[in-house]
Design an enzyme around this catalytic site. Structure first.
Site, PDB file in Angstrom:
ATOM      1  N   GLY A  11      25.299 -11.391 -16.541  1.00  0.00           N
ATOM      2  CA  GLY A  11      24.547 -11.137 -17.768  1.00  0.00           C
ATOM      3  C   GLY A  11      25.285 -11.703 -18.958  1.00  0.00           C
ATOM      4  O   GLY A  11      26.517 -11.809 -18.945  1.00  0.00           O
ATOM      5  N   HIS A  22      24.498  -2.579 -20.184  1.00  0.00           N
ATOM      6  CA  HIS A  22      25.721  -3.232 -20.664  1.00  0.00           C
ATOM      7  C   HIS A  22      25.390  -4.307 -21.715  1.00  0.00           C
ATOM      8  O   HIS A  22      26.011  -4.352 -22.779  1.00  0.00           O
ATOM      9  CB  HIS A  22      26.452  -3.832 -19.450  1.00  0.00           C
ATOM     10  CG  HIS A  22      27.672  -4.635 -19.777  1.00  0.00           C
ATOM     11  ND1 HIS A  22      28.937  -4.273 -19.351  1.00  0.00           N
ATOM     12  CD2 HIS A  22      27.830  -5.800 -20.469  1.00  0.00           C
ATOM     13  CE1 HIS A  22      29.819  -5.173 -19.790  1.00  0.00           C
ATOM     14  NE2 HIS A  22      29.174  -6.112 -20.462  1.00  0.00           N
ATOM     15  N   GLU A  23      24.387  -5.138 -21.410  1.00  0.00           N
ATOM     16  CA  GLU A  23      24.036  -6.221 -22.351  1.00  0.00           C
ATOM     17  C   GLU A  23      23.413  -5.671 -23.622  1.00  0.00           C
ATOM     18  O   GLU A  23      23.642  -6.193 -24.714  1.00  0.00           O
ATOM     19  CB  GLU A  23      23.099  -7.244 -21.687  1.00  0.00           C
ATOM     20  CG  GLU A  23      23.608  -7.893 -20.409  1.00  0.00           C
ATOM     21  CD  GLU A  23      25.022  -8.442 -20.494  1.00  0.00           C
ATOM     22  OE1 GLU A  23      25.448  -8.867 -21.581  1.00  0.00           O
ATOM     23  OE2 GLU A  23      25.720  -8.415 -19.462  1.00  0.00           O
ATOM     24  N   HIS A  33      25.997  -4.749 -26.037  1.00  0.00           N
ATOM     25  CA  HIS A  33      26.523  -5.895 -26.798  1.00  0.00           C
ATOM     26  C   HIS A  33      25.702  -6.125 -28.068  1.00  0.00           C
ATOM     27  O   HIS A  33      26.254  -6.456 -29.120  1.00  0.00           O
ATOM     28  CB  HIS A  33      26.458  -7.174 -25.953  1.00  0.00           C
ATOM     29  CG  HIS A  33      27.621  -7.363 -25.024  1.00  0.00           C
ATOM     30  ND1 HIS A  33      28.920  -7.471 -25.456  1.00  0.00           N
ATOM     31  CD2 HIS A  33      27.670  -7.489 -23.673  1.00  0.00           C
ATOM     32  CE1 HIS A  33      29.723  -7.653 -24.407  1.00  0.00           C
ATOM     33  NE2 HIS A  33      28.987  -7.658 -23.308  1.00  0.00           N
ATOM     34  N   CYS A  38      33.268  -7.863 -17.881  1.00  0.00           N
ATOM     35  CA  CYS A  38      32.546  -8.476 -18.997  1.00  0.00           C
ATOM     36  C   CYS A  38      33.162  -9.834 -19.286  1.00  0.00           C
ATOM     37  O   CYS A  38      34.390  -9.964 -19.321  1.00  0.00           O
ATOM     38  CB  CYS A  38      32.645  -7.574 -20.225  1.00  0.00           C
ATOM     39  SG  CYS A  38      31.836  -8.243 -21.691  1.00  0.00           S
ATOM     40  N   LEU A  39      32.314 -10.843 -19.505  1.00  0.00           N
ATOM     41  CA  LEU A  39      32.831 -12.183 -19.792  1.00  0.00           C
ATOM     42  C   LEU A  39      33.619 -12.209 -21.103  1.00  0.00           C
ATOM     43  O   LEU A  39      34.439 -13.101 -21.308  1.00  0.00           O
ATOM     44  CB  LEU A  39      31.680 -13.193 -19.851  1.00  0.00           C
ATOM     45  CG  LEU A  39      30.930 -13.395 -18.522  1.00  0.00           C
ATOM     46  CD1 LEU A  39      29.762 -14.359 -18.712  1.00  0.00           C
ATOM     47  CD2 LEU A  39      31.869 -13.895 -17.435  1.00  0.00           C
ATOM     48  N   GLN A  94      27.529 -12.446 -27.573  1.00  0.00           N
ATOM     49  CA  GLN A  94      28.754 -12.983 -26.965  1.00  0.00           C
ATOM     50  C   GLN A  94      28.954 -14.470 -27.240  1.00  0.00           C
ATOM     51  O   GLN A  94      30.054 -14.986 -27.070  1.00  0.00           O
ATOM     52  CB  GLN A  94      28.733 -12.755 -25.445  1.00  0.00           C
ATOM     53  CG  GLN A  94      28.824 -11.282 -25.060  1.00  0.00           C
ATOM     54  CD  GLN A  94      28.704 -11.108 -23.560  1.00  0.00           C
ATOM     55  OE1 GLN A  94      27.608 -11.013 -23.028  1.00  0.00           O
ATOM     56  NE2 GLN A  94      29.833 -11.100 -22.877  1.00  0.00           N
TER      57      GLN A  94
END
Ligand code: NI
Length: 169
Positions: free
Chosen positions: A49, A136-137, A140, A94-95, A54
């Site tokens: 994701g 999660h996204e 963000h 997480c990226l 991000q």
């Protein structure tokens, strides 16, 4: 298509609250290219994701594909969770927080309403890892990261570790 740079914790830009997407913007080639670039960036990373926040675009949308063969690309524009049920604990990464994994408790099943990349409204019921990823996204987009669910001590350890890794790089 192009790979986009991903912001990393503790970059303060990750704390920005994203603004709603004007559905008229979805019709522009620039927006469609941005979505394609986000998918390419996510697949390349690799991740399941990626929220616009991000890649330093502070608009409410995100791309997700939790399948192993990368066969179910999903775009959520202006997502809203309209129902949630139960709890699950999943070890998240997480990226934007590379190399760090931690258990987070989230809703087990959710119903989410959003627009797709062409502005068509849809409703999706999700559970398992897809439900985790959507939550999660969406965090963000609110400027929230999964490390915010950790204790302050643990979060500080993560911050120091990432800053040290960045200095070493
Ligand atoms: Ni993330």
């Amino acid at each position: 298509m192009a790979l986009l740079p991903i912001l990393e914790f503790p970059d303060p830009r990750l704390r920005t609250q994203a603004a709603a997407v004007d559905p008229a913007d979805l019709a522009t080639p620039a927006f469609q290219t941005l979505i394609d670039d986000m998918f390419q960036t996510m697949y390349e990373a690799p991740g399941i994701g990626l929220a616009a926040s991000q890649v330093d675009v502070h608009k409410r949308f995100m791309v997700i594909d939790v399948t192993e063969d990368r066969s179910r690309p999903l775009v959520f524009v202006n997502p809203v969770i309209t129902a949630r049920d139960g709890e699950q604990i999943y070890q998240e990464g997480c990226l934007s927080v590379p190399g760090i994994y931690a258990d987070v408790t989230r809703s087990d099943t959710i119903t989410v309403e959003a627009l797709d990349r062409h502005g068509q409204p849809f409703t999706l019921q999700a559970d398992g890892v897809l439900a985790v990823c959507i939550q999660h996204e969406m965090d963000h987009l609110l400027g929230k990261l999964f490390v915010d669910y950790l204790s302050p001590l643990k979060r500080e350890m993560v911050r120091k570790k990432l800053l040290k890794a960045k200095r070493a790089a």
